[in-house]
Design a protein around this motif. Structure first.
Motif, mmCIF file in Angstrom:
data_model
loop_
_atom_site.group_PDB
_atom_site.id
_atom_site.type_symbol
_atom_site.label_atom_id
_atom_site.label_comp_id
_atom_site.label_asym_id
_atom_site.label_seq_id
_atom_site.Cartn_x
_atom_site.Cartn_y
_atom_site.Cartn_z
ATOM 1 N N LYS A 298 0.848 -1.202 0.000
ATOM 2 C CA LYS A 298 0.000 0.000 0.000
ATOM 3 C C LYS A 298 0.883 1.252 0.000
ATOM 4 C CE LYS A 298 -3.554 0.689 2.991
ATOM 5 N NZ LYS A 298 -4.239 1.200 4.188
ATOM 6 N N GLU B 267 1.148 4.202 -2.856
ATOM 7 C CA GLU B 267 0.896 5.624 -2.564
ATOM 8 C C GLU B 267 2.042 6.481 -3.067
ATOM 9 O OE1 GLU B 267 -1.705 7.244 -1.187
ATOM 10 O OE2 GLU B 267 -2.843 5.395 -1.014
ATOM 11 N N THR C 245 -16.436 2.554 -1.626
ATOM 12 C CA THR C 245 -15.122 3.035 -1.167
ATOM 13 C C THR C 245 -15.051 3.031 0.350
ATOM 14 O OG1 THR C 245 -15.746 5.343 -0.965
ATOM 15 C CG2 THR C 245 -15.033 4.597 -3.144
ATOM 16 N N PHE C 246 -13.859 3.287 0.863
ATOM 17 C CA PHE C 246 -13.650 3.380 2.312
ATOM 18 C C PHE C 246 -14.618 4.346 2.969
ATOM 19 C CE2 PHE C 246 -10.221 0.708 2.898
ATOM 20 C CZ PHE C 246 -9.183 0.956 2.021
ATOM 21 N N ILE C 247 -14.936 5.454 2.250
ATOM 22 C CA ILE C 247 -15.780 6.452 2.914
ATOM 23 C C ILE C 247 -17.264 6.239 2.616
ATOM 24 C CG2 ILE C 247 -13.968 8.196 3.114
ATOM 25 C CD1 ILE C 247 -15.359 9.649 0.760
ATOM 26 N N GLY C 248 -17.585 5.107 2.007
ATOM 27 C CA GLY C 248 -18.995 4.770 1.861
ATOM 28 C C GLY C 248 -19.637 5.222 0.561
ATOM 29 N N SER C 249 -18.859 5.867 -0.342
ATOM 30 C CA SER C 249 -19.454 6.279 -1.618
ATOM 31 C C SER C 249 -19.225 5.182 -2.661
ATOM 32 C CB SER C 249 -18.809 7.587 -2.070
ATOM 33 O OG SER C 249 -17.413 7.418 -2.146
ATOM 34 N N MET C 250 -19.830 5.343 -3.837
ATOM 35 C CA MET C 250 -19.738 4.333 -4.891
ATOM 36 C C MET C 250 -18.781 4.832 -5.964
ATOM 37 S SD MET C 250 -20.871 1.407 -4.919
ATOM 38 C CE MET C 250 -22.208 0.805 -3.948
ATOM 39 N N ARG C 251 -17.961 3.939 -6.473
ATOM 40 C CA ARG C 251 -17.018 4.342 -7.510
ATOM 41 C C ARG C 251 -17.000 3.279 -8.603
ATOM 42 N NH1 ARG C 251 -10.592 3.493 -6.665
ATOM 43 N NH2 ARG C 251 -10.287 3.089 -8.864
ATOM 44 N N VAL D 148 -2.527 7.910 5.897
ATOM 45 C CA VAL D 148 -3.384 7.490 4.786
ATOM 46 C C VAL D 148 -4.731 7.026 5.341
ATOM 47 C CG1 VAL D 148 -3.689 5.847 2.910
ATOM 48 C CG2 VAL D 148 -1.476 6.883 3.269
ATOM 49 N N ARG E 84 -9.112 8.492 5.575
ATOM 50 C CA ARG E 84 -10.137 7.888 4.732
ATOM 51 C C ARG E 84 -11.203 7.213 5.591
ATOM 52 N NH1 ARG E 84 -6.094 5.260 0.145
ATOM 53 N NH2 ARG E 84 -5.136 7.237 -0.378
ATOM 54 N N GLN F 173 -14.442 6.179 7.345
ATOM 55 C CA GLN F 173 -15.830 6.357 6.922
ATOM 56 C C GLN F 173 -16.659 7.125 7.941
ATOM 57 O OE1 GLN F 173 -17.694 2.836 5.407
ATOM 58 N NE2 GLN F 173 -19.701 3.758 5.398
ATOM 59 N N ALA G 98 -15.822 10.758 7.949
ATOM 60 C CA ALA G 98 -16.323 11.353 6.699
ATOM 61 C C ALA G 98 -17.807 11.678 6.836
ATOM 62 C CB ALA G 98 -16.100 10.401 5.534
ATOM 63 N N LYS H 70 -12.787 10.288 -7.587
ATOM 64 C CA LYS H 70 -12.510 8.884 -7.230
ATOM 65 C C LYS H 70 -13.339 8.455 -6.033
ATOM 66 C CE LYS H 70 -8.584 6.019 -5.817
ATOM 67 N NZ LYS H 70 -7.124 5.929 -5.761
ATOM 68 N N TYR H 71 -13.406 9.302 -5.009
ATOM 69 C CA TYR H 71 -14.117 8.915 -3.791
ATOM 70 C C TYR H 71 -15.579 9.336 -3.797
ATOM 71 C CZ TYR H 71 -9.775 7.299 -1.861
ATOM 72 O OH TYR H 71 -8.613 6.591 -1.656
ATOM 73 N N GLY H 72 -16.029 9.907 -4.934
ATOM 74 C CA GLY H 72 -17.437 10.283 -5.016
ATOM 75 C C GLY H 72 -17.839 11.238 -3.911
ATOM 76 N N ILE H 73 -16.987 12.219 -3.616
ATOM 77 C CA ILE H 73 -17.244 13.128 -2.496
ATOM 78 C C ILE H 73 -18.567 13.869 -2.683
ATOM 79 C CG2 ILE H 73 -16.382 15.131 -1.222
ATOM 80 C CD1 ILE H 73 -14.240 13.327 -0.802
ATOM 81 N N PRO I 40 -9.787 12.167 1.248
ATOM 82 C CA PRO I 40 -11.206 12.510 1.342
ATOM 83 C C PRO I 40 -11.551 13.369 2.564
ATOM 84 C CG PRO I 40 -10.952 10.188 0.838
ATOM 85 C CD PRO I 40 -9.572 10.732 0.998
#
Lengths: 352, 364
Positions: free
Chosen positions: A270, A274, A332-338, B4, B8, B10, B13, B43-46, B222
């Motif tokens: 990872k 990065e 994604t990690f933050i809960g959105s869709m990609r 990192v 990120r 959740q 966020a 990418k993260y659909g912010i 994010p």
């Protein structure tokens, strides 16, 4: 394969010179060729079929469906952390057979060598191939060696082809993924591509990242014992996880949804991604597989994987869905869709 | 702390998104001025997490995208010369010039090499004394110090076969051009985190004062972007227009003085043309005359370069934030990452490329 002359055997009056580098004559079909093949292959591999040294290997096949595959290996550098072009060439072809659900039977190996290639390196590579064939349980039965002039070939290129036998009731195809299937992955992604990259670019990380190159037929065998109902198998090599998932989504005309936080990734890999600005989803693997398994069989197959040394980190990363057929999406990690699209162009050239 | 995963998270966020939803009372239009931020946002659909009152506009924050076509064509011309080794970062290779790109020149036999640092290009020059090495030096303020260092090192080593083809641009003049346009509808800015880690954020105070817009220095993860947005919205709702720093782990008010000093020694500021925006006064960096022997435009005679943009490409409007990539007629049809008509479809920091790779099917 070159025929060894069986004429009158003469006692050599001049001692044999030990060559350090490959010469054009080593590919010429004459004495030097034969000596090389004898020393590198016949003396090393315990195969009657191989040592017969006929133009082709001759054998009977069992009464079942067969799988047949070929791959060429042009990886650069030739030696990289955890492996080299040789075991890559064996494992890669064994794995393609395993992805058909086939038990590997026979292997061929064709070499294109550049004039001047060090014979010691060639011996190292062939020795590695021997061990890889033993681990995988596949027999090297035929091959070929050519030599090209200096400057016309990058050291060594290898082609391997393989034949395997598919057990009854096993019917694996990229077109068989169905809605509701669970998608299983046997472990950490991106190790191989990053190992190559780090060696190539002279990058040093705190821990050495090694290739994950391994023969997967044993793992597949235990998975099929748990359930013969596996729909799709795929090893995500060039183009990584993302490319394989997209290919299957298109072939089966279904949608795939995976979850970013389920995808296993080693910390060092990872970190390397990065720093280099690479997406691990698109980086090659050489000891990983994806399995599409109907929901009712998923738990049993997953357990079988986790009990095998090559599947200790096995996990379900997603499912087949009816939304967006032909495409792959990821939470994604933050809960959105990609959307995970197909790779464009070349992320990392010549990694396998 | 690994810098990192923590950024990120959740749950955090969601909290930030909820806070933003809690404070917002009317529509606001905010621009991010960094390609890395554009990439992260898409990418993260912010935008998915934000209330619909917020419109995010993508700015000309991609240095690859704003490199003038003439310079790309010059790089291509140089790469085609037998004695030249052209060294470049990877993402410049597929940017279309008037006819070809650097990757096709490589396929035709040109010596084009990908490097991760301009200092690698200096090493290539040392190792190949009989060839002329040109490093394609593109970027905002972020990459200028290392390029300055490369030139300065080459001078110390007495190299006579190293030069740079320079196309550096500066962020604050671009912000000024956007804000002073009669069509401007941008109400707040997320300033580029890494540019500011070099330059600090002193330069933004005159802009907030003159144009009465908040400018918040923001990072790339994010959570950084959500926090930058939260502070910007808060300022807008409270009627403030200040400079704030939301990227404290990397940015200080004065910036990196040593890097700035090196930049001033090697470069001077002049008027520069931006692809898609036209000429912006005092917006580019050029090599001082004392470094003429390291200036590829001075040492190579490239003759007349006639440039031709694709008539279908609307990247200029995308770069100004006036349209979103999928509003361009060629998006996804004549123009795709495999066959790009303009730079924003190629670069990993380009808005068109980000929308195509991460979001395309939502348009379809």
């Amino acid at each position: 394969m070159q025929n060894i002359s069986t004429g009158i055997s003469l006692q050599p009056s001049i001692p044999k010179k030990k060559h350090k580098k490959i010469l054009l004559a080593h590919g010429g079909g004459g004495r030097l060729s034969n000596d090389l093949i004898q020393q590198l292959f016949f003396d090393r591999f315990q195969s009657t079929l191989l040592s017969t040294a006929h133009d082709g290997a001759m054998f009977s096949v069992p009464k079942s469906r067969l799988a047949f595959t070929t791959d060429s290996y042009v990886v650069h550098p030739i030696f990289f952390p955890g492996g080299n072009i040789g075991d890559l060439a064996v494992n890669g072809t064994v794995n393609d057979l395993a992805m058909c659900g086939a038990e590997p039977l026979y292997l061929s190996a064709g070499f294109i060598l550049e004039e001047g290639f060090p014979i010691d390196d060639l011996e190292r590579i062939v020795e590695t191939m021997k061990r890889a064939t033993e681990t995988a349980g596949i027999e090297l039965v035929t091959g070929d060696t050519k030599v090209v002039e200096r400057g016309k070939g990058d050291g060594i290129f290898i082609n391997t082809s393989g034949i395997g036998q598919i057990p009854d009731q096993v019917d694996i195809s990229p077109q068989h993924a169905s809605e509701g299937d669970c998608i299983l992955l046997n472990g950490n992604i991106a190790d191989h591509g990053i190992a190559i990259m780090s060696e190539r670019e002279g990058l040093e990380f705190e821990t050495s990242i090694q290739t994950d190159s391994a023969a997967l037929n044993g793992l597949v065998g235990t998975m099929l014992q748990a359930s013969k109902n596996i729909h799709v198998l795929r090893d995500p090599t060039r183009g990584g996880l993302a490319s394989s998932l997209n290919e299957i989504a298109m072939a089966s005309k279904i949608g795939i949804r995976i979850e970013e936080d389920k995808i296993p990734l080693a910390e060092e890999v990872k970190g390397a991604c990065e720093i280099l600005g690479l997406d691990p989803l698109y980086i090659a693997n050489e000891g990983k597989l994806l399995a599409f398994v109907p929901e009712k069989d998923a738990k049993a197959v997953l357990q079988a994987m986790q009990n095998h040394p090559l599947g200790k980190n096995a996990v379900i990363i997603g499912r087949v869905v009816k939304e967006h057929p032909g495409h792959v999406s990821m939470k994604t990690f933050i809960g959105s869709m990609r959307i995970i699209d197909m790779l464009t162009g070349e992320q990392l050239p010549r990694i396998c | 702390m690994k810098y990192v995963d923590e950024f990120r998270d959740q749950a955090v966020a969601k909290n930030l998104a909820d806070e933003i939803a809690g404070i917002i009372t009317r529509p606001w239009r905010i621009m991010e001025i960094c390609g890395g931020q554009t990439n992260s946002i898409v990418k993260y659909g912010i935008e998915e997490l934000l209330p619909q009152e917020i419109t995010l506009i993508h700015g000309p924050g991609c240095p690859v995208c704003v490199t003038p076509l003439e310079i790309i064509d010059k790089a291509i011309a140089l790469a085609g010369r037998r004695e030249v080794i052209l060294a470049s970062f990877g993402d410049m290779l597929r940017v279309p010039g008037s006819e070809k790109d650097l990757l096709s020149i490589r396929a035709e036999g040109g010596d084009v090499r990908i490097v991760y640092s301009p200092l690698d290009a200096v090493t290539i020059a040392r190792e190949n004394p009989d060839r002329k090495v040109v490093f394609f030096a593109v970027g905002f303020e972020t990459t200028a110090p290392t390029n300055a260092m490369a030139v300065s090192q080459a001078k110390k080593l007495g190299l006579n076969n190293f030069s740079i083809l320079c196309s550096h641009v500066l962020v604050p003049p671009a912000i000024e051009v956007l804000l002073s346009s009669p069509n401007n509808r941008i109400q707040g800015f997320l300033a580029a985190g890494h540019v500011c880690s070099i330059m600090g954020y002193e330069e933004y105070f005159p802009l907030t004062k003159k144009y009465q817009v908040p400018i918040v220095v923001t990072g790339f993860e994010p959570l950084d972007i959500l926090e930058g947005l939260r502070l910007t919205i808060l300022q807008l709702e409270q009627g403030r227009s200040e400079v704030e720093n939301a990227y404290k782990r990397s940015v200080t008010r004065a910036g990196n003085k040593a890097a700035q000093k090196l930049m001033q020694q090697v470069f001077f500021v002049g008027d520069r043309k931006w692809r898609g925006l036209g000429e912006i006064p005092q917006s580019g960096l050029f090599l001082h005359p004392e470094f003429d022997t390291f200036n590829a435009e001075k040492i190579f005679d490239l003759g007349e370069i006639r440039t031709e943009e694709s008539p279908l490409c609307e990247s200029g409007l995308v770069l100004q934030g006036r349209i979103k990539p999928m509003e361009c007629g060629a998006f996804g049809h004549e123009c795709t990452p495999e066959n790009p008509l303009g730079a924003p479809m190629v670069s990993s920091e380009g808005a068109c490329s980000a929308y195509y790779r991460f979001q395309r099917h939502t348009k379809a």
